[in-house]
Scaffold this active site. Structure first.
Site, PDB file in Angstrom:
ATOM      1  N   GLU A  58      36.550  33.543  48.687  1.00 13.29           N
ATOM      2  CA  GLU A  58      35.921  34.474  47.747  1.00 13.29           C
ATOM      3  C   GLU A  58      34.411  34.558  47.916  1.00 13.29           C
ATOM      4  O   GLU A  58      33.836  35.631  47.818  1.00 13.29           O
ATOM      5  CB  GLU A  58      36.287  34.108  46.307  1.00 13.29           C
ATOM      6  CG  GLU A  58      37.746  34.355  45.955  1.00 13.29           C
ATOM      7  CD  GLU A  58      38.147  35.814  46.120  1.00 13.29           C
ATOM      8  OE1 GLU A  58      37.273  36.704  46.089  1.00 13.29           O
ATOM      9  OE2 GLU A  58      39.358  36.066  46.294  1.00 13.29           O
ATOM     10  N   TYR A 105      33.029  37.849  38.713  1.00 14.58           N
ATOM     11  CA  TYR A 105      34.094  38.240  39.635  1.00 14.58           C
ATOM     12  C   TYR A 105      34.783  37.022  40.252  1.00 14.58           C
ATOM     13  O   TYR A 105      36.017  36.890  40.221  1.00 14.58           O
ATOM     14  CB  TYR A 105      33.581  39.156  40.764  1.00 14.58           C
ATOM     15  CG  TYR A 105      34.588  39.176  41.873  1.00 14.58           C
ATOM     16  CD1 TYR A 105      35.744  39.933  41.746  1.00 14.58           C
ATOM     17  CD2 TYR A 105      34.472  38.326  42.976  1.00 14.58           C
ATOM     18  CE1 TYR A 105      36.745  39.886  42.707  1.00 14.58           C
ATOM     19  CE2 TYR A 105      35.449  38.269  43.935  1.00 14.58           C
ATOM     20  CZ  TYR A 105      36.584  39.049  43.796  1.00 14.58           C
ATOM     21  OH  TYR A 105      37.577  38.977  44.719  1.00 14.58           O
ATOM     22  N   ASP A 156      35.710  44.005  41.123  1.00 12.57           N
ATOM     23  CA  ASP A 156      34.816  44.067  42.278  1.00 12.57           C
ATOM     24  C   ASP A 156      34.575  45.540  42.621  1.00 12.57           C
ATOM     25  O   ASP A 156      34.964  46.431  41.866  1.00 12.57           O
ATOM     26  CB  ASP A 156      35.437  43.323  43.467  1.00 12.57           C
ATOM     27  CG  ASP A 156      36.602  44.075  44.050  1.00 12.57           C
ATOM     28  OD1 ASP A 156      37.241  44.853  43.314  1.00 12.57           O
ATOM     29  OD2 ASP A 156      36.887  43.913  45.248  1.00 12.57           O
TER      30      ASP A 156
END
Length: 353
Positions: free
Chosen positions: A33, A116, A134
């Site tokens: 991520e 996020y 996102d």
DNA sequence: AAGCCGGGGCG
DNA sequence: CGCCCAGGCTT
């Protein structure tokens, strides 16, 4: 069929096979991520594999030097991500017994993890019901529901997060989060999405109202600043003089060369410039231009010139960030891309051929 | 709220 | 050339 079910069905048929989708390990998902922040999957994928190979566990990550982390990060950009990951890895080892958190409220406290990323890791790792928002999700929701609130405004962020959490498929948050992001990346693309084959086209506001090309709305435009950085390549036998970049500017903790920055474009025949060079490197210095390069960043257009120096003198004691490095160790240092490219061509040309 | 932080890909 | 990318931090 519902919006959520359409997305999930589309996803199950069209999804890419990506390595981080085969695990629910919070550490591994964290790696993916952060690497993928502001980064395309194709660009981040080799870095994900490299990091997992070098640092199989968060303890391995924590035990590495920052230079090693930045070297692995070299070329990916936004280097604060790498430095923040290093700090977070050490934090997890020291304060979480080396067990990477998998709940939103713990994750959000960690350096480099924002709304996020906390939602992504928690939903993928523990199944917590947190909607990811996102760039893909902003685009899909904005088009499908016809929301023209600027996505980069606080009001927009609030509105889209509220809607996203309302829409979240609570029977399987992880699956739904993956689905809507993949749908945004592959089908509801920024440029020229193929709406004729979209399963949601009949109920899409943007398609109905011919607004696919204006949604989502983003305010402001980035002002780019021109900079002129003149690098001096000093060599002594097999040694070269490098400089570690400090806080308060781009490429923090990466290595380049001693330099002079000027307000505008100059050449070595510019009297004022030569004056400055002599002030630093002595009256006898001989300067020759090696190469020129224009390097583009998000906020800056950097005009780079590389000069070779001969017959220079230098007061090293005033410059603690300066160090002589032998050529066979030079490539171990993390370097900005424009510097790395120069070094490859200038010092290692023979090995490339 | 706005500015800053990389590098690459695509129309 | 302009826009965007599985954003976050600082001011």
């Amino acid at each position: 069929m519902t919006f959520q079910n359409e997305l999930i069905n589309w996803y199950l048929v069209n999804k890419r096979d990506l390595p981080w989708r085969h695990t629910n390990d919070a550490y591994t998902i964290w790696l993916s991520e952060v690497i993928l922040q502001q980064t395309r999957v194709e660009q981040g994928l080799p870095y994900f594999n490299k990091f997992l190979e070098n640092f199989p566990t968060v303890t391995d990550f924590a035990n590495a030097t920052e230079a090693k982390v930045l070297k692995l990060w070299q070329g990916l950009g936004y280097y604060s991500r790498g430095r923040n990951m290093h700090a977070t890895a050490q934090n997890v080892v020291n304060n979480y017994r080396g067990i990477f958190p998998n709940l939103h409220d713990e994750l959000i406290k960690l350096k480099g993890i924002g709304e996020y990323t906390a939602a992504a890791i928690s939903s993928f790792s523990s199944g917590e019901a947190r909607a990811v928002v996102d760039g893909n999700v902003f685009r899909v929701l904005s088009r499908y529901y016809g929301i023209d609130t600027p996505i980069n405004s606080p009001a927009g962020k609030k509105e889209f997060y509220a809607l996203a959490n309302e829409l979240l498929y609570r029977a399987d948050p992880a699956l739904y989060n993956q689905a809507i992001m993949e749908f945004g990346a592959m089908q509801c693309k920024p440029k020229s999405p193929n709406c004729t084959i979209c399963p949601l086209v009949q109920s899409c506001y943007a398609f109905k109202n011919d607004k696919v090309n204006v949604l989502p709305v983003k305010t402001g435009k980035i002002k780019q600043k021109h900079r002129y950085i003149n690098y001096f390549v000093c060599t002594e036998n097999d040694q070269v003089l490098v400089k570690e970049r400090q806080a308060g500017d781009i490429w923090q903790h990466l290595y380049d060369f001693p330099s002079l920055e000027t307000k505008e474009s100059i050449g070595i025949n510019n009297a004022g410039f030569l004056e400055q060079v002599k002030a630093v490197f002595g009256e006898e210095v001989e300067v020759t231009l090696i190469s020129t390069k224009k390097h583009l960043l998000t906020h800056q257009i950097i005009h780079v010139q590389f000069f070779a120096l001969k017959n220079y003198i230098f007061n090293f004691k005033k410059q603690k960030e300066l160090n002589w490095v032998s050529l066979n160790k030079l490539d171990e240092l993390p370097q900005p891309k424009v510097i790395h490219d120069f070094i490859q061509g200038y010092f290692y040309k023979n090995e490339m051929e």
